[in-house]
Design an enzyme around this catalytic site. Sequence first.
Site, PDB file in Angstrom:
ATOM      1  N   ARG A   1       0.872  -1.200   0.003  1.00 57.69           N
ATOM      2  CA  ARG A   1       0.086   0.123   0.128  1.00 57.69           C
ATOM      3  C   ARG A   1       1.003   1.488   0.112  1.00 57.69           C
ATOM      4  O   ARG A   1       0.223   2.361   0.614  1.00 57.69           O
ATOM      5  CB  ARG A   1      -0.872  -0.069   1.033  1.00 57.69           C
ATOM      6  CG  ARG A   1      -1.849  -1.017   1.323  1.00 57.69           C
ATOM      7  CD  ARG A   1      -3.035  -1.277   0.029  1.00 57.69           C
ATOM      8  NE  ARG A   1      -3.566  -2.518   0.023  1.00 57.69           N
ATOM      9  CZ  ARG A   1      -3.140  -3.646  -0.826  1.00 57.69           C
ATOM     10  NH1 ARG A   1      -2.112  -3.716  -1.253  1.00 57.69           N
ATOM     11  NH2 ARG A   1      -3.977  -4.840  -0.611  1.00 57.69           N
TER      12      ARG A   1
ATOM     13  N   SER B   1     -11.222  -0.111   3.324  1.00 59.51           N
ATOM     14  CA  SER B   1     -10.525  -0.393   4.356  1.00 59.51           C
ATOM     15  C   SER B   1      -9.959   1.037   5.088  1.00 59.51           C
ATOM     16  O   SER B   1      -9.243   1.713   4.319  1.00 59.51           O
ATOM     17  CB  SER B   1      -9.339  -1.245   4.091  1.00 59.51           C
ATOM     18  OG  SER B   1      -9.760  -2.494   3.492  1.00 59.51           O
TER      19      SER B   1
ATOM     20  N   GLU C   1      -5.348   4.221   5.957  1.00 61.41           N
ATOM     21  CA  GLU C   1      -5.048   4.227   4.799  1.00 61.41           C
ATOM     22  C   GLU C   1      -5.315   5.246   3.747  1.00 61.41           C
ATOM     23  O   GLU C   1      -4.602   5.682   2.810  1.00 61.41           O
ATOM     24  CB  GLU C   1      -5.689   2.816   4.083  1.00 61.41           C
ATOM     25  CG  GLU C   1      -5.403   2.589   2.687  1.00 61.41           C
ATOM     26  CD  GLU C   1      -5.746   1.179   2.203  1.00 61.41           C
ATOM     27  OE1 GLU C   1      -5.935   0.973   1.126  1.00 61.41           O
ATOM     28  OE2 GLU C   1      -6.091   0.185   3.102  1.00 61.41           O
TER      29      GLU C   1
END
Length: 351
Positions: free
Chosen positions: A160, A239, A343
């Site tokens: 990520r 998420s 995130e």
Amino acid sequence: MQELHDAPLAPLTTFRLGGPATRLVTATTDDEVIAAVRAADDAGTPLLIIGGGSNLVIGDKGFDGTALRIATSGFELDGTALTLAAGENWSDAVARTVEAGLAGIECLAGIPGSAGATPIQNVGAYGQDVSATVTEVVAYDRRTGETVTLPNEECGFSYRHSRFKQHPDRFVVLRVRFALEDAAGLSAPLKYPETARTLGVEAGDRVPVAAARETVLALRAGKGMVLDADDHDTWSAGSFFTNPILSAAEHAAFLERVQGRLGADVAPPAFPAGDGLVKTSAAWLIDRAGFTKGYGSGPARISTKHALALTNRGAATTEDLLALAREVRDGVHAAFGVTLVNEPVTVGVSL
């Protein structure tokens, strides 16, 4: 280019949160994108890049500067080589590659947002990451004032993360190129156990590429991860926290906390993450710390379908959302000694 002043930004995000921008510019060509970026940089004006808005948490006060919405279009498929303009809808692009019988990004179906955002976040789900198929990224380099082409190995991809995320004020993604696979209509080998199990096959098997996409879409929808204007469980950024990656010592300490809190027979999820590192599940941590599906009594709550999604129930403010995020982060740390990291990108606010 379209230009608006004191323009609402909330409708441009999947959270539907955030105040207005001083100025909102919508660019539909690469030249317009570059011109808008140069104009802001030359004037010393703060610049916010918006694609699909699926990874943004914008403060209630909005953005004092120029918000640039990238609305470029372009889908080019040459054999197994795919080039996408940054403004292309990602989920639609995945569907078109599946229709062409090509494998490589089929398990990334249903992810909201634009193609240009995928290499920034190194978007991944259900066993696939874009870093496995991206061959190069064409971007405008704000430092040099030139358009550059960065091959995969220069993108700094990790979990990520990427060079683009590490230096958010330097590169503006214009186009992304991918190398897909012609496997006679079959998917890439399935890596995610839930996907394989749902399809009734073993991990590593291939299935018809359309079946893989449809299965992922169904799994995502069951978790509120496919956009639906009528479903508040999808008013989120997907998420909200990344899965923690722990060193061997951190993992050992974590296991002690788990056993002390939940019992010696409880084993949290653990996946090798390279170089002696272990990745565990943020959703598991959140749930086991007491923040179950549907948690919350205010206008921002945990999704009723997935513990990892924080949602706007229709009347939330960004501060409502952040208060919930802080409660979850601090509660997980108190319970297990692990600090969750958000995130989505925050604008004008922070956890």
